[in-house]
Design a protein around this motif. Structure first.
Motif, PDB file in Angstrom:
ATOM      1  N   THR A 174       1.486  37.463  28.984  1.00  0.00           N
ATOM      2  CA  THR A 174       2.798  37.761  28.399  1.00  0.00           C
ATOM      3  C   THR A 174       3.465  36.552  27.754  1.00  0.00           C
ATOM      4  OG1 THR A 174       3.861  37.385  30.558  1.00  0.00           O
ATOM      5  CG2 THR A 174       3.263  39.664  29.987  1.00  0.00           C
ATOM      6  N   LYS A 175       2.793  35.397  27.755  1.00  0.00           N
ATOM      7  CA  LYS A 175       3.353  34.191  27.156  1.00  0.00           C
ATOM      8  C   LYS A 175       2.248  33.467  26.389  1.00  0.00           C
ATOM      9  CE  LYS A 175       6.324  33.591  31.237  1.00  0.00           C
ATOM     10  NZ  LYS A 175       7.530  34.236  30.711  1.00  0.00           N
ATOM     11  N   LEU A 176       2.630  32.902  25.253  1.00  0.00           N
ATOM     12  CA  LEU A 176       1.720  32.050  24.501  1.00  0.00           C
ATOM     13  C   LEU A 176       1.822  30.644  25.070  1.00  0.00           C
ATOM     14  CD1 LEU A 176      -0.067  31.038  22.168  1.00  0.00           C
ATOM     15  CD2 LEU A 176       1.984  31.057  20.702  1.00  0.00           C
ATOM     16  N   ASN A 177       0.702  30.142  25.569  1.00  0.00           N
ATOM     17  CA  ASN A 177       0.657  28.777  26.085  1.00  0.00           C
ATOM     18  C   ASN A 177       0.107  27.842  25.018  1.00  0.00           C
ATOM     19  OD1 ASN A 177       0.884  28.299  29.425  1.00  0.00           O
ATOM     20  ND2 ASN A 177       0.688  30.430  28.749  1.00  0.00           N
ATOM     21  N   LEU A 178       0.836  26.758  24.768  1.00  0.00           N
ATOM     22  CA  LEU A 178       0.378  25.697  23.884  1.00  0.00           C
ATOM     23  C   LEU A 178       0.153  24.445  24.720  1.00  0.00           C
ATOM     24  CD1 LEU A 178       2.920  25.969  20.897  1.00  0.00           C
ATOM     25  CD2 LEU A 178       0.770  27.215  21.195  1.00  0.00           C
ATOM     26  N   TRP A 179      -0.913  23.728  24.447  1.00  0.00           N
ATOM     27  CA  TRP A 179      -1.164  22.442  25.088  1.00  0.00           C
ATOM     28  C   TRP A 179      -1.095  21.343  24.046  1.00  0.00           C
ATOM     29  CZ3 TRP A 179      -3.279  26.878  26.842  1.00  0.00           C
ATOM     30  CH2 TRP A 179      -3.254  27.108  28.229  1.00  0.00           C
ATOM     31  N   SER A 180      -0.356  20.279  24.360  1.00  0.00           N
ATOM     32  CA  SER A 180      -0.306  19.081  23.534  1.00  0.00           C
ATOM     33  C   SER A 180      -0.991  17.967  24.311  1.00  0.00           C
ATOM     34  CB  SER A 180       1.143  18.696  23.225  1.00  0.00           C
ATOM     35  OG  SER A 180       1.199  17.416  22.622  1.00  0.00           O
ATOM     36  N   CYS A 181      -2.021  17.369  23.706  1.00  0.00           N
ATOM     37  CA  CYS A 181      -2.778  16.330  24.394  1.00  0.00           C
ATOM     38  C   CYS A 181      -3.625  15.585  23.376  1.00  0.00           C
ATOM     39  CB  CYS A 181      -3.664  16.943  25.481  1.00  0.00           C
ATOM     40  SG  CYS A 181      -4.908  18.103  24.863  1.00  0.00           S
ATOM     41  N   VAL A 182      -4.380  14.605  23.822  1.00  0.00           N
ATOM     42  CA  VAL A 182      -5.382  13.965  22.982  1.00  0.00           C
ATOM     43  C   VAL A 182      -6.674  14.740  23.175  1.00  0.00           C
ATOM     44  CG1 VAL A 182      -6.688  11.859  22.505  1.00  0.00           C
ATOM     45  CG2 VAL A 182      -4.293  11.700  23.207  1.00  0.00           C
ATOM     46  N   ILE A 183      -7.119  15.429  22.154  1.00  0.00           N
ATOM     47  CA  ILE A 183      -8.330  16.241  22.279  1.00  0.00           C
ATOM     48  C   ILE A 183      -9.568  15.369  22.169  1.00  0.00           C
ATOM     49  CG2 ILE A 183      -9.632  18.190  21.358  1.00  0.00           C
ATOM     50  CD1 ILE A 183      -6.984  19.287  20.259  1.00  0.00           C
ATOM     51  N   GLY A 184      -9.595  14.478  21.204  1.00  0.00           N
ATOM     52  CA  GLY A 184     -10.747  13.613  20.998  1.00  0.00           C
ATOM     53  C   GLY A 184     -11.793  14.249  20.096  1.00  0.00           C
ATOM     54  N   ASN A 185     -12.846  13.488  19.805  1.00  0.00           N
ATOM     55  CA  ASN A 185     -13.950  13.974  18.966  1.00  0.00           C
ATOM     56  C   ASN A 185     -13.460  14.512  17.631  1.00  0.00           C
ATOM     57  OD1 ASN A 185     -15.869  13.391  21.005  1.00  0.00           O
ATOM     58  ND2 ASN A 185     -15.358  15.307  22.026  1.00  0.00           N
ATOM     59  N   ASP A 186     -12.386  13.924  17.119  1.00  0.00           N
ATOM     60  CA  ASP A 186     -11.863  14.252  15.791  1.00  0.00           C
ATOM     61  C   ASP A 186     -11.346  15.676  15.657  1.00  0.00           C
ATOM     62  OD1 ASP A 186     -12.733  11.673  15.083  1.00  0.00           O
ATOM     63  OD2 ASP A 186     -14.689  12.444  14.479  1.00  0.00           O
ATOM     64  N   ILE A 187     -10.855  16.258  16.729  1.00  0.00           N
ATOM     65  CA  ILE A 187     -10.357  17.638  16.699  1.00  0.00           C
ATOM     66  C   ILE A 187      -8.845  17.650  16.538  1.00  0.00           C
ATOM     67  CG2 ILE A 187     -10.281  19.844  17.924  1.00  0.00           C
ATOM     68  CD1 ILE A 187     -13.102  18.926  17.281  1.00  0.00           C
ATOM     69  N   LEU A 188      -8.338  18.441  15.569  1.00  0.00           N
ATOM     70  CA  LEU A 188      -6.896  18.611  15.412  1.00  0.00           C
ATOM     71  C   LEU A 188      -6.355  19.630  16.404  1.00  0.00           C
ATOM     72  CD1 LEU A 188      -7.612  17.257  12.603  1.00  0.00           C
ATOM     73  CD2 LEU A 188      -5.698  18.571  11.690  1.00  0.00           C
ATOM     74  N   GLY A 189      -7.081  20.723  16.617  1.00  0.00           N
ATOM     75  CA  GLY A 189      -6.634  21.764  17.523  1.00  0.00           C
ATOM     76  C   GLY A 189      -7.655  22.870  17.610  1.00  0.00           C
ATOM     77  N   TYR A 190      -7.491  23.756  18.568  1.00  0.00           N
ATOM     78  CA  TYR A 190      -8.337  24.936  18.637  1.00  0.00           C
ATOM     79  C   TYR A 190      -7.621  26.037  19.400  1.00  0.00           C
ATOM     80  CZ  TYR A 190      -9.898  23.752  23.465  1.00  0.00           C
ATOM     81  OH  TYR A 190      -9.958  23.466  24.805  1.00  0.00           O
ATOM     82  N   ALA A 191      -8.058  27.277  19.147  1.00  0.00           N
ATOM     83  CA  ALA A 191      -7.414  28.438  19.760  1.00  0.00           C
ATOM     84  C   ALA A 191      -8.452  29.334  20.397  1.00  0.00           C
ATOM     85  CB  ALA A 191      -6.646  29.231  18.702  1.00  0.00           C
ATOM     86  N   GLN A 192      -8.028  30.092  21.382  1.00  0.00           N
ATOM     87  CA  GLN A 192      -8.900  31.107  21.971  1.00  0.00           C
ATOM     88  C   GLN A 192      -8.623  32.451  21.331  1.00  0.00           C
ATOM     89  OE1 GLN A 192     -10.160  31.167  26.189  1.00  0.00           O
ATOM     90  NE2 GLN A 192      -9.092  33.124  26.323  1.00  0.00           N
ATOM     91  N   PHE A 193      -9.684  33.074  20.911  1.00  0.00           N
ATOM     92  CA  PHE A 193      -9.628  34.390  20.297  1.00  0.00           C
ATOM     93  C   PHE A 193      -9.230  35.444  21.326  1.00  0.00           C
ATOM     94  CE2 PHE A 193     -11.862  37.801  17.835  1.00  0.00           C
ATOM     95  CZ  PHE A 193     -11.327  37.533  16.603  1.00  0.00           C
ATOM     96  N   PRO A 194      -8.543  36.527  20.944  1.00  0.00           N
ATOM     97  CA  PRO A 194      -8.263  37.607  21.890  1.00  0.00           C
ATOM     98  C   PRO A 194      -9.560  38.122  22.511  1.00  0.00           C
ATOM     99  CG  PRO A 194      -7.047  37.947  19.859  1.00  0.00           C
ATOM    100  CD  PRO A 194      -7.990  36.811  19.598  1.00  0.00           C
ATOM    101  N   GLY A 195      -9.538  38.366  23.801  1.00  0.00           N
ATOM    102  CA  GLY A 195     -10.721  38.870  24.486  1.00  0.00           C
ATOM    103  C   GLY A 195     -11.333  37.866  25.430  1.00  0.00           C
ATOM    104  N   GLY A 196     -10.982  36.595  25.271  1.00  0.00           N
ATOM    105  CA  GLY A 196     -11.480  35.579  26.180  1.00  0.00           C
ATOM    106  C   GLY A 196     -10.760  35.626  27.513  1.00  0.00           C
ATOM    107  N   PRO A 197     -11.181  34.804  28.473  1.00  0.00           N
ATOM    108  CA  PRO A 197     -10.556  34.822  29.804  1.00  0.00           C
ATOM    109  C   PRO A 197      -9.098  34.393  29.765  1.00  0.00           C
ATOM    110  CG  PRO A 197     -12.078  32.976  29.609  1.00  0.00           C
ATOM    111  CD  PRO A 197     -12.275  33.823  28.395  1.00  0.00           C
ATOM    112  N   SER A 198      -8.262  35.070  30.537  1.00  0.00           N
ATOM    113  CA  SER A 198      -6.837  34.725  30.547  1.00  0.00           C
ATOM    114  C   SER A 198      -6.596  33.334  31.112  1.00  0.00           C
ATOM    115  CB  SER A 198      -6.045  35.766  31.355  1.00  0.00           C
ATOM    116  OG  SER A 198      -6.478  35.798  32.695  1.00  0.00           O
TER     117      SER A 198
END
Length: 318
Positions: A174-198
């Motif tokens: 029921t809530k969109l969770n955003l994480w702010s952190c240092v991802i590393g490996n040259d990644i700007l961000g990523y998202a989980q597609f609907p259907g993945g584990p909660s």
């Protein structure tokens, strides 16, 4: 415009954005400029598929449900408000992004998903008939902060797991969770597609590209990494379909050769069948933040479908 196609493989893919410039894990590397977006989606997809082979079946069901919802026009009426929880994992003062920077990202999402962004009127006349006001709003509900000794978190969802030093998502159905952190490996961000584990649902954004202020770095300092990744969280593919002349499963976006970078000159023609003008200003391409400023009606319908009764994010709907 292309026909809607479906592939169980592309439906499985989680989406992530990365740049192609190497940086060290030391905080001084944050001064380095990032010149372009890239994608590490396949690696994330393969890891999740290996962990849960049933994901393919769930994603196939979601895709069939989405098609049916669009065909029957059984969509919510744009009255969706998304509560947002922001989880900040920091090692340095700069990484502990301010409330103002966090709110600026929420503000960008509200503008971009409601056609209130100042560059919305820059959409070329060719695409003016399909540009969309998605009509979904976002409200910052909570900020959770945690100090860490980690120099980077990677893309294995460690930042979402308490046992690995991260922060578990708050009420992810029921809530969109955003994480702010240092991802590393040259990644700007990523998202989980609907259907993945909660337990790992949500969007991760490197703190340097979160919102408008503070540590946000050009050319990705306008909050559009967040807009792009939340688009994925709402079931949108990359506009080129992650393949040469591929399909993003949306009927009113032109077929792209591949991803576009930087600020492409308009018109930019595809060499795919029919040589259409590519929609390089779409949020789901890989252009710079100042070069992307629209969703389409087809993308709007695709996003809205997941919030209908029976959809994977129905708990957010009305």
């Amino acid at each position: 415009m292309k026909k809607i196609l479906f592939s169980a493989i592309t439906a499985l893919m989680l989406f992530s954005c990365q740049n192609d410039q190497a940086e060290s894990s030391d905080s001084n590397s944050n001064l380095n400029a990032v010149s372009r977006r890239g994608c590490a989606s396949q690696q994330v997809f393969e890891a999740q598929l290996k962990a849960d082979p049933t994901l393919a079946l769930r994603m196939n069901e979601i895709e069939n449900f989405t098609k049916k919802s669009i065909l029957t026009n059984r969509l919510v009426n744009g009255k969706i408000e998304i509560p947002v929880v922001v989880n900040v994992l920091y090692r340095t003062t700069a990484q502990n992004i301010s409330l103002a920077q966090i709110q600026s990202q929420i503000d960008v999402l509200n503008k971009d998903f409601n056609a209130l962004n100042s560059d919305y009127n820059n959409v070329p006349a060719l695409f003016s008939g399909v540009k969309a006001n998605v009509g979904i709003t976002f409200v910052l509900e909570q900020v959770i902060r945690k100090s860490t000794t980690k120099t980077q978190w990677g893309t294995n969802d460690a930042m979402k797991k308490t046992a690995q030093g991260g922060i578990a998502p708050t009420s992810p159905t029921t809530k969109l969770n955003l994480w702010s952190c240092v991802i590393g490996n040259d990644i700007l961000g990523y998202a989980q597609f609907p259907g993945g584990p909660s337990s790992t649902d949500g969007v991760v954004i490197d703190y340097r590209f979160f919102g408008l202020s503070g540590a946000a770095n050009a050319p990705f300092n306008l909050g559009r990494t967040g807009t792009h990744e939340v688009g994925h969280w709402m079931n949108l593919r990359h506009i080129w379909g992650d393949a040469t002349c591929g399909s993003d499963l949306v009927s009113d976006t032109p077929t792209h050769n591949e991803e576009n970078y930087g600020v492409p000159a308009y018109p930019h023609y595809s060499t795919c069948s029919g040589t259409p003008v590519e929609m390089t200003m779409n949020y789901m391409d890989y252009t710079n933040d100042n070069a992307m400023y629209m969703f389409t009606n087809g993308q709007k319908s695709r996003m809205a479908a997941i919030f209908t009764s029976g959809g994977p994010r129905a708990a957010f709907g009305i």
